[in-house]
Design an enzyme around this catalytic site. Structure first.
Site, PDB file in Angstrom:
ATOM      1  N   SER A 280      35.223 -24.722  54.559  1.00 32.32           N
ATOM      2  CA  SER A 280      35.968 -25.944  54.841  1.00 32.32           C
ATOM      3  C   SER A 280      35.081 -27.181  54.648  1.00 32.32           C
ATOM      4  O   SER A 280      34.561 -27.399  53.555  1.00 32.32           O
ATOM      5  CB  SER A 280      36.572 -25.872  56.244  1.00 32.32           C
ATOM      6  OG  SER A 280      37.533 -26.866  56.437  1.00 32.32           O
TER       7      SER A 280
ATOM      8  N   ASP B 297      47.007 -22.936  53.070  1.00 32.46           N
ATOM      9  CA  ASP B 297      45.931 -23.897  53.314  1.00 32.46           C
ATOM     10  C   ASP B 297      46.216 -25.204  52.586  1.00 32.46           C
ATOM     11  O   ASP B 297      46.435 -25.197  51.372  1.00 32.46           O
ATOM     12  CB  ASP B 297      44.605 -23.311  52.809  1.00 32.46           C
ATOM     13  CG  ASP B 297      43.387 -24.138  53.165  1.00 32.46           C
ATOM     14  OD1 ASP B 297      43.537 -25.208  53.768  1.00 32.46           O
ATOM     15  OD2 ASP B 297      42.275 -23.704  52.821  1.00 32.46           O
TER      16      ASP B 297
ATOM     17  N   HIS C 149      43.816 -20.821  56.623  1.00 37.32           N
ATOM     18  CA  HIS C 149      42.592 -21.572  56.858  1.00 37.32           C
ATOM     19  C   HIS C 149      42.112 -21.326  58.297  1.00 37.32           C
ATOM     20  O   HIS C 149      42.873 -21.469  59.249  1.00 37.32           O
ATOM     21  CB  HIS C 149      42.846 -23.058  56.640  1.00 37.32           C
ATOM     22  CG  HIS C 149      41.602 -23.877  56.599  1.00 37.32           C
ATOM     23  ND1 HIS C 149      41.064 -24.349  55.426  1.00 37.32           N
ATOM     24  CD2 HIS C 149      40.770 -24.309  57.576  1.00 37.32           C
ATOM     25  CE1 HIS C 149      39.970 -25.030  55.692  1.00 37.32           C
ATOM     26  NE2 HIS C 149      39.776 -25.023  56.998  1.00 37.32           N
TER      27      HIS C 149
END
Length: 307
Positions: free
Chosen positions: A152, A244, A274
C-alpha cells in the site's frame, strides 16, 4: 468475483475494528488509538530479532532460523496510508517473509504524517535502505542481494526508494516487491469496491494528511507513476488485489515499467481485498498473495522459487 463467505465474514470483522476514516473518524490520533486495538498473527519464531536505528531511523531486523552464511536482504516498508501502523502492526508479515523466503528482513519505522508530511517518509525509507546496504553484512546479510518491498503506502515508498537509488546511483537494489501499491497520490480512484477494506474516501483522507500541498503529489517520490522515466529500475513484482481502489494505478505502474524496459511480473489475486497481505494464517486468499511474494523474492535473490 464476489468474496467467498468466509472471506466476506472476515472483512466484516476487520471493518468493525478499522477506523472509519474521513467520516466518523477524522483525527489521526483517534485513528491510531482505534488501529492499536487490532490484533495480528504472531508469525514464526525467528533466530534473532533486533531493534536498532538505521542512521537515525528506527528499524527492526529479522533473521530466520535455519540457514547459515550471508542471507539476501529485504527492506520492508509498511502500509497504513503514511499515517497509521508501524513495526508492530507488520511484525507478523515480516516474520512470514523472513521465514518462508529464508532472508534477512529489515522493517523500517519511517516518520508518519501529518506530524511529518511528505517528503519525510520517502526520506526515511531511502536513508534506511542506504544504511542497510552499507551495514547489513555485520548482521549476516548480503548487501549485493538487496530488495525493497512494501504494501500500500509502503509500496509507494518502495517504488520511490528505487527511483531515488537510480537517480543518485546508490544503493544497488536488485529487486522490488510492490504489494497493492499507491502509485499516484492524485489519482481520481473511481473504483470503490464494496468488498474492499480500503475505500476511495479513506485514500482522500490519507493523502490530505500526507501532502503539504496537492502539488507535492506531482513529485515522483510521492507518485511514482508520474515519473517521466522509469527506465533503469530493478526488476519488479507487482501484486494487486481484485477488490481494491488502488488496483488501476497499480496496473498502470506495472504497464509503464514494462514499457520502459523494466522486467516486471504482475499478478492480480482474485478474491483478495486490500489489507489482507500478511494475514494468510487467517484467510486462505491472503496466503496465495504471500506465496507469490515469497516465490518472487526467492527467484530473484536466491535463484529458486521454492516456497
Amino acid at each position: 468475483m464476489t468474496l467467498d463467505p468466509y472471506t466476506a465474514a472476515f472483512l466484516r470483522r476487520m471493518r468493525a475494528t478499522h477506523p472509519d476514516l474521513g467520516a466518523t473518524v477524522t483525527d489521526p490520533d483517534q485513528a491510531r488509538r482505534i488501529q492499536d486495538r487490532a490484533r495480528y498473527p504472531r508469525g514464526p519464531q525467528m533466530a534473532q530479532v533486533t531493534n536498532l536505528t538505521a542512521d537515525g531511523v528506527p528499524a527492526r531486523i529479522y533473521r530466520p532460523a535455519g540457514p547459515t552464511g550471508p542471507l539476501p536482504v529485504v527492506v520492508y516498508l509498511h502500509g497504513g496510508g503514511w499515517v497509521l501502523c508501524g513495526l508492530d502492526t507488520h511484525d507478523g508479515v515480516c516474520r512470514q517473509l523472513a521465514d518462508r523466503a529464508k532472508m534477512l528482513v529489515v522493517s523500517v519505522d519511517y516518520r508518519l504524517a501529518p506530524e511529518h508530511p511528505f517528503p519525510a517518509a520517502p526520506d526515511d525509507a531511502y536513508t534506511a535502505t542506504c544504511w542497510v546496504q552499507r551495514r547489513v553484512a555485520q548482521w549476516g546479510g548480503d548487501p549485493d542481494r538487496l530488495a525493497v518491498a512494501g504494501d500500500s503506502a509502503g509500496g509507494a515508498l518502495a517504488a520511490a526508494t528505487c527511483l531515488r537509488a537510480r537517480d543518485l546511483g546508490f544503493p544497488r537494489i536488485a529487486y522490488q516487491l510492490l504489494v497493492y501499491p499507491v502509485t499516484d497520490c492524485l489519482a481520481p480512484r473511481t473504483r470503490d469496491d464494496t468488498h474492499s477494506l480500503l475505500t476511495a474516501e479513506h485514500m482522500r483522507w490519507y493523502v490530505a494528511r500526507y501532502l503539504r500541498h496537492p502539488s507535492d503529489g506531482e513529485h515522483p517520490y510521492a507518485s511514482p507513476l508520474r515519473a517521466p522515466d522509469l527506465g533503469g529500475l530493478p526488476p519488479a513484482l507487482v501484486l494487486l488485489a481484485e477488490h481494491d481502489p488502488l488496483r488501476d494505478e497499480g496496473e498502470a505502474y506495472a504497464v509503464r515499467l514494462a514499457e520502459h524496459g523494466v522486467p516486471v511480473e504482475t499478478h492480480l489475486v482474485e478474491g483478495l481485498f486490500h489489507g489482507l497481505f500478511g494475514l494468510g494464517d487467517l484467510v486462505p486468499v491472503g496466503r496465495r498473495a504471500e506465496t507469490l511474494a515469497v516465490a518472487g523474492l526467492r527467484a530473484a535473490l536466491r535463484g529458486d522459487a521454492h516456497v
